[in-house]
Design a protein around this motif. Structure first.
Motif, PDB file in Angstrom:
ATOM      1  N   SER A  22      13.491  39.198 -28.004  1.00 30.52           N
ATOM      2  CA  SER A  22      14.763  39.784 -28.433  1.00 30.52           C
ATOM      3  C   SER A  22      15.305  39.062 -29.657  1.00 30.52           C
ATOM      4  O   SER A  22      15.736  39.687 -30.643  1.00 30.52           O
ATOM      5  N   LEU A  23      15.272  37.747 -29.609  1.00 27.54           N
ATOM      6  CA  LEU A  23      15.784  36.947 -30.724  1.00 27.54           C
ATOM      7  C   LEU A  23      14.947  37.154 -31.985  1.00 27.54           C
ATOM      8  O   LEU A  23      15.488  37.387 -33.075  1.00 27.54           O
ATOM      9  N   THR A  41      15.764  29.184 -26.265  1.00 29.90           N
ATOM     10  CA  THR A  41      15.446  29.941 -25.050  1.00 29.90           C
ATOM     11  C   THR A  41      15.642  29.085 -23.802  1.00 29.90           C
ATOM     12  O   THR A  41      16.192  29.546 -22.797  1.00 29.90           O
ATOM     13  N   TYR A 100       6.077  33.946 -32.066  1.00 24.09           N
ATOM     14  CA  TYR A 100       6.142  34.159 -30.610  1.00 24.09           C
ATOM     15  C   TYR A 100       5.003  33.433 -29.896  1.00 24.09           C
ATOM     16  O   TYR A 100       5.203  32.790 -28.858  1.00 24.09           O
ATOM     17  N   ILE A 156      11.152  37.622 -22.695  1.00 28.56           N
ATOM     18  CA  ILE A 156      12.137  38.624 -23.095  1.00 28.56           C
ATOM     19  C   ILE A 156      13.178  38.022 -24.032  1.00 28.56           C
ATOM     20  O   ILE A 156      13.545  38.631 -25.052  1.00 28.56           O
ATOM     21  N   ILE A 157      13.656  36.827 -23.718  1.00 30.56           N
ATOM     22  CA  ILE A 157      14.653  36.168 -24.573  1.00 30.56           C
ATOM     23  C   ILE A 157      14.071  35.894 -25.953  1.00 30.56           C
ATOM     24  O   ILE A 157      14.712  36.156 -26.988  1.00 30.56           O
ATOM     25  N   LEU A 212      12.884  39.643 -32.842  1.00 29.61           N
ATOM     26  CA  LEU A 212      12.888  41.006 -33.379  1.00 29.61           C
ATOM     27  C   LEU A 212      14.200  41.339 -34.086  1.00 29.61           C
ATOM     28  O   LEU A 212      14.202  42.048 -35.099  1.00 29.61           O
ATOM     29  N   VAL A 213      15.317  40.823 -33.577  1.00 21.41           N
ATOM     30  CA  VAL A 213      16.584  41.034 -34.273  1.00 21.41           C
ATOM     31  C   VAL A 213      16.549  40.352 -35.639  1.00 21.41           C
ATOM     32  O   VAL A 213      17.005  40.918 -36.643  1.00 21.41           O
ATOM     33  N   THR A 243      16.223  35.580 -16.342  1.00 22.03           N
ATOM     34  CA  THR A 243      15.592  36.385 -17.393  1.00 22.03           C
ATOM     35  C   THR A 243      14.299  35.712 -17.844  1.00 22.03           C
ATOM     36  O   THR A 243      14.286  34.509 -18.123  1.00 22.03           O
TER      37      THR A 243
END
Length: 364
Positions: A126-127, A107, A317, A122-123, A129-130, A118
């Protein structure tokens, strides 16, 4: 026991090891090596790779005694249920911190070079959850993702690195062999974090139909990793010298900035490199993430690991957000992670193998 349809091929074992080890650590390995051994830093990286070949041999021998079982299962056979589960829990905690380190490091790199405005949260989300979506699909999906991304990442990257050769002055690698053996051994913990991921073979070899077929792919994977990291380190030291390389936080990014390709319509090559390296970080997290969820399922005594994936995402997280700065983030990681890596890569497999042989424990 492993389900019959959840199998990993020998080639996929090699891909998993390579794609797990070579992630965010490649950005800083030249700096760590230059700090540890000066101009002999690239030799230090090669020496660490040679040690890891012995480590992966021990891991394959250990797993071969218990086909169809992973570390989470045969550790309970060797040490007993309580001690085996405690050891697996310790391994899981280590992997949570290691994944949080990778997520936060990546990140910070992305924010510094690409997504300046950003939000960090958020970064990260996103990483994570994918990766969560892939991990819920099981080990077969994880193995295929690693197998697919390997050529997409390394072929363009090696070509890109070759264009930086005119900027390298290989006289910066002299004098050779100035670092004493004591200094090289004392530098091992500093470089251990860059080889993190080999220990996942303790789990993934358990998904092979015949674990004895893991010898060649596992050794080949470590040889490729050693070659790649040695080349990166040597090129960075040759381009900047040992003092500047040790000063840079991410020498590899500075090396990419030196590359000049006349006629190329892309101005910032680091953007291309980061786009490729997102794939490596993605596969690293996916491979580690699956092992975490699988380990927890074995500790809890449940058949599936899917239900633990999403709660683990929140844990990763949370820990990734804890360091209040990039400096404290790296200081914390270098103070804790290398010793966990040494424990589970070098110490625990040897102890388990010795106990298994003394007690004559193996699955026929």
């Amino acid at each position: 026991m492993i389900k019959n349809d959840d199998l990993v091929s020998p080639y996929q074992i090699a891909m998993i090891i390579i794609m797990t080890v070579i992630s965010v650590g490649v950005f800083s390995i030249a700096s760590d090596a230059a700090n540890a051994a000066g101009p002999d830093g690239w030799l230090m990286v090669a020496f660490a790779g040679a040690v890891n070949i012995l480590a992966v041999l021990v891991i394959v021998i250990l797993n071969s005694r218990f086909p169809g079982k992973t570390f989470a299962e045969y550790s309970q056979v060797i040490l007993g249920t309580i001690l085996g589960r405690l050891l697996t829990m310790m391994f899981t905690i280590y992997l949570i911190f290691a994944t949080a380190y990778v997520v936060r490091s990546f990140t910070e790199v992305i924010k510094m070079f690409v997504l300046f405005r950003t939000p960090t949260e958020i970064i990260m989300l996103s990483l994570i959850l994918v990766c969560t979506y892939i991990v819920r699909s099981g080990v077969e999906c994880v193995a295929r993702i690693n197998e697919l991304i390997f050529p997409i990442l390394f072929i363009p990257f090696l070509i890109l690195m070759a264009f930086g050769l005119p900027s390298a002055d290989f006289s910066n690698l002299r004098p050779f062999l100035q670092a004493s053996p004591v200094r090289m051994l004392s530098a091992m913990p500093a470089l251990a974090i860059n080889y993190a991921g080999i220990e996942l073979a303790l789990f993934y070899i358990g998904f092979m139909e015949n674990p004895k077929k893991a010898y060649k792919p596992a050794i080949a994977a470590v040889l490729f990793i050693t070659f790649f990291l040695t080349i990166v380190t040597a090129l960075c030291i040759a381009a900047f010298g040992q003092n500047m390389t040790a000063y840079f936080l991410w020498p590899l990014m500075s090396y990419i900035r030196l590359i000049s390709m006349p006629g190329l319509f892309v101005e910032h090559l680091q953007g291309i490199m980061l786009s490729l390296w997102m794939l490596s970080v993605f596969t690293n997290i996916v491979s580690v993430y699956f092992v975490m969820s699988y380990s927890i399922s074995k500790i809890a005594g449940t058949k599936e690991q899917k239900q633990y994936v999403l709660p683990l995402a929140m844990v990763i997280y949370y820990f990734a957000l804890q360091p209040d700065s990039l400096v404290s983030h790296y200081e914390l990681a270098k103070a804790v992670l290398p010793y966990f890596i040494i424990l589970f890569l070098y110490v625990v497999p040897v102890i388990l193998l010795l106990i298994a042989k003394l007690r004559k424990l193996e699955v026929k």
